[in-house]
Design a protein around this motif. Structure first.
Motif, short mmCIF file in Angstrom:
data_model
loop_
_atom_site.label_atom_id
_atom_site.label_comp_id
_atom_site.label_asym_id
_atom_site.label_seq_id
_atom_site.Cartn_x
_atom_site.Cartn_y
_atom_site.Cartn_z
N MET A 1 0.85 -1.20 0.00
CA MET A 1 0.00 0.00 0.00
C MET A 1 0.88 1.25 0.00
O MET A 1 1.82 1.35 0.79
CB MET A 1 -0.89 0.01 1.24
CG MET A 1 -1.64 1.31 1.47
SD MET A 1 -3.14 1.47 0.52
CE MET A 1 -4.26 0.48 1.49
N LYS A 2 0.61 2.15 -0.91
CA LYS A 2 1.30 3.45 -0.96
C LYS A 2 0.25 4.54 -0.84
O LYS A 2 -0.77 4.50 -1.54
CB LYS A 2 2.08 3.59 -2.27
CG LYS A 2 2.85 4.90 -2.39
CD LYS A 2 3.42 5.08 -3.80
CE LYS A 2 4.59 4.14 -4.04
NZ LYS A 2 5.22 4.43 -5.36
N THR A 3 0.48 5.49 0.06
CA THR A 3 -0.49 6.57 0.29
C THR A 3 0.10 7.92 -0.10
O THR A 3 1.22 8.25 0.29
CB THR A 3 -0.93 6.61 1.76
OG1 THR A 3 -1.59 5.38 2.08
CG2 THR A 3 -1.88 7.77 2.02
N THR A 4 -0.65 8.67 -0.88
CA THR A 4 -0.28 10.03 -1.25
C THR A 4 -1.26 10.98 -0.57
O THR A 4 -2.47 10.78 -0.64
CB THR A 4 -0.36 10.23 -2.77
OG1 THR A 4 0.38 9.20 -3.42
CG2 THR A 4 0.19 11.59 -3.19
N ARG A 133 -1.21 14.46 -13.06
CA ARG A 133 0.22 14.36 -13.41
C ARG A 133 1.08 14.40 -12.15
O ARG A 133 1.97 13.56 -11.95
CB ARG A 133 0.62 15.49 -14.34
CG ARG A 133 2.09 15.47 -14.73
CD ARG A 133 2.48 16.65 -15.61
NE ARG A 133 1.61 16.74 -16.77
CZ ARG A 133 0.78 17.73 -17.02
NH1 ARG A 133 0.69 18.75 -16.16
NH2 ARG A 133 0.02 17.74 -18.09
N TRP A 134 0.76 15.35 -11.24
CA TRP A 134 1.57 15.48 -10.03
C TRP A 134 1.21 14.43 -8.99
O TRP A 134 2.07 14.01 -8.20
CB TRP A 134 1.46 16.90 -9.48
CG TRP A 134 2.18 17.85 -10.38
CD1 TRP A 134 1.64 18.73 -11.28
CD2 TRP A 134 3.59 17.94 -10.54
NE1 TRP A 134 2.62 19.37 -11.98
CE2 TRP A 134 3.84 18.92 -11.55
CE3 TRP A 134 4.69 17.31 -9.94
CZ2 TRP A 134 5.13 19.27 -11.95
CZ3 TRP A 134 5.98 17.66 -10.34
CH2 TRP A 134 6.18 18.62 -11.34
N GLN A 135 -0.03 13.98 -8.99
CA GLN A 135 -0.41 12.89 -8.09
C GLN A 135 0.42 11.65 -8.40
O GLN A 135 0.87 10.94 -7.50
CB GLN A 135 -1.90 12.59 -8.25
CG GLN A 135 -2.40 11.43 -7.39
CD GLN A 135 -3.75 10.93 -7.83
OE1 GLN A 135 -4.73 11.68 -7.83
NE2 GLN A 135 -3.82 9.68 -8.24
N LEU A 136 0.64 11.39 -9.68
CA LEU A 136 1.44 10.23 -10.09
C LEU A 136 2.93 10.48 -9.88
O LEU A 136 3.66 9.62 -9.39
CB LEU A 136 1.17 9.91 -11.56
CG LEU A 136 -0.22 9.33 -11.87
CD1 LEU A 136 -0.45 9.26 -13.37
CD2 LEU A 136 -0.37 7.95 -11.25
N GLY A 189 -6.29 -1.57 -6.55
CA GLY A 189 -6.60 -0.38 -7.33
C GLY A 189 -6.23 0.90 -6.59
O GLY A 189 -5.52 0.87 -5.58
N THR A 190 -6.70 2.02 -7.11
CA THR A 190 -6.43 3.33 -6.54
C THR A 190 -7.72 3.88 -5.95
O THR A 190 -8.75 3.93 -6.63
CB THR A 190 -5.88 4.29 -7.60
OG1 THR A 190 -4.66 3.74 -8.12
CG2 THR A 190 -5.60 5.67 -7.02
N PHE A 191 -7.67 4.28 -4.68
CA PHE A 191 -8.85 4.80 -3.98
C PHE A 191 -8.58 6.23 -3.53
O PHE A 191 -7.59 6.48 -2.86
CB PHE A 191 -9.18 3.90 -2.79
CG PHE A 191 -9.47 2.48 -3.18
CD1 PHE A 191 -10.74 2.09 -3.55
CD2 PHE A 191 -8.44 1.55 -3.20
CE1 PHE A 191 -10.99 0.77 -3.94
CE2 PHE A 191 -8.69 0.23 -3.59
CZ PHE A 191 -9.97 -0.15 -3.96
N ARG A 192 -9.48 7.13 -3.92
CA ARG A 192 -9.33 8.54 -3.58
C ARG A 192 -10.40 8.93 -2.57
O ARG A 192 -11.57 8.61 -2.78
CB ARG A 192 -9.46 9.42 -4.83
CG ARG A 192 -8.43 9.12 -5.91
CD ARG A 192 -8.74 9.91 -7.18
NE ARG A 192 -7.77 9.65 -8.23
CZ ARG A 192 -7.83 8.63 -9.08
NH1 ARG A 192 -8.83 7.76 -8.98
NH2 ARG A 192 -6.90 8.48 -9.99
N SER A 193 -10.01 9.64 -1.52
CA SER A 193 -10.96 10.05 -0.49
C SER A 193 -10.72 11.50 -0.10
O SER A 193 -9.57 11.92 0.04
CB SER A 193 -10.80 9.19 0.76
OG SER A 193 -10.87 7.81 0.47
#
Length: 199
Positions: A1-4, A133-136, A189-193
């Protein structure tokens, strides 16, 4: 798990006060500087700053990046929407000159856009492109994004699935408002909150 973690902050009050100033490049007023400095706490920790190129965002972002000794990236796609003929006008002036068009814009900015303005659909696609772009590129980091009320509305519409025709009336984004988005990347997958929104 990687969190941004992405913290979005709207710029403070610009010189000249409240008006439609999408592409009008006014710097922060003295009050605007106070609002921005007051919105940052001693507990804030970021690895990088991404900023709109507009003076009302970039100058503060540069000061903060220097203080924190972290990299700063200028992203042209995170500039504010262009308001066309309404640029530089207050709400009262727009009401006087354009009548019902002002309330039509707030109720549905997609079909009620100002004359000569950037289309909200185009604005949304531009902002999401720059944001993602910057999120990635900064995945796994803590990022501060210094931007505009319209930009924050587009990002939150993207994260929360808000229809674009409701994106300008669904929530308040005052000066120096902060919103935190958490992006979890996992094998599923990718989860955005949306973690917080502090007007």
């Amino acid at each position: 798990m990687k969190t941004t973690t992405l913290d979005l902050i709207r710029h403070g009050e610009p010189e000249g006060g409240q008006m439609f100033r999408g592409s009008k490049d006014d710097p922060l007023s003295e009050l605007g500087w106070q609002q921005m400095r007051g919105a940052i706490t001693g507990n804030d920790r970021w690895d990088a700053i991404v900023t709109s190129p507009m003076a009302r965002c970039r100058h503060f972002a540069g000061e903060l990046a220097g203080q924190l000794r972290i990299p700063i990236h200028v992203e042209d796609e995170l500039r504010e929407i262009g308001f066309g003929e309404w640029e530089g006008l207050t709400s009262e002036q727009v009401q006087a000159r354009y009548g019902e068009q002002l309330s039509q814009f707030w109720q549905d900015p997609v079909s009620g856009q100002p004359p000569g303005a950037e289309a909200v659909v185009d604005f949304y696609q531009r902002v999401v492109s720059g944001y993602e772009r910057w999120q990635l590129q900064l995945a796994g980091k803590r990022v501060l994004i210094v931007c505009h009320g319209g930009v924050i509305r587009m990002v939150l519409a993207h994260v929360l699935g808000i229809p674009l025709d409701k994106s300008f009336s669904g929530f308040a984004v005052p000066y120096a408002c902060r919103s935190r988005i958490q992006v979890d990347h996992s094998e599923f997958g990718t989860f955005r909150s949306l973690i917080s929104h502090q007007p």
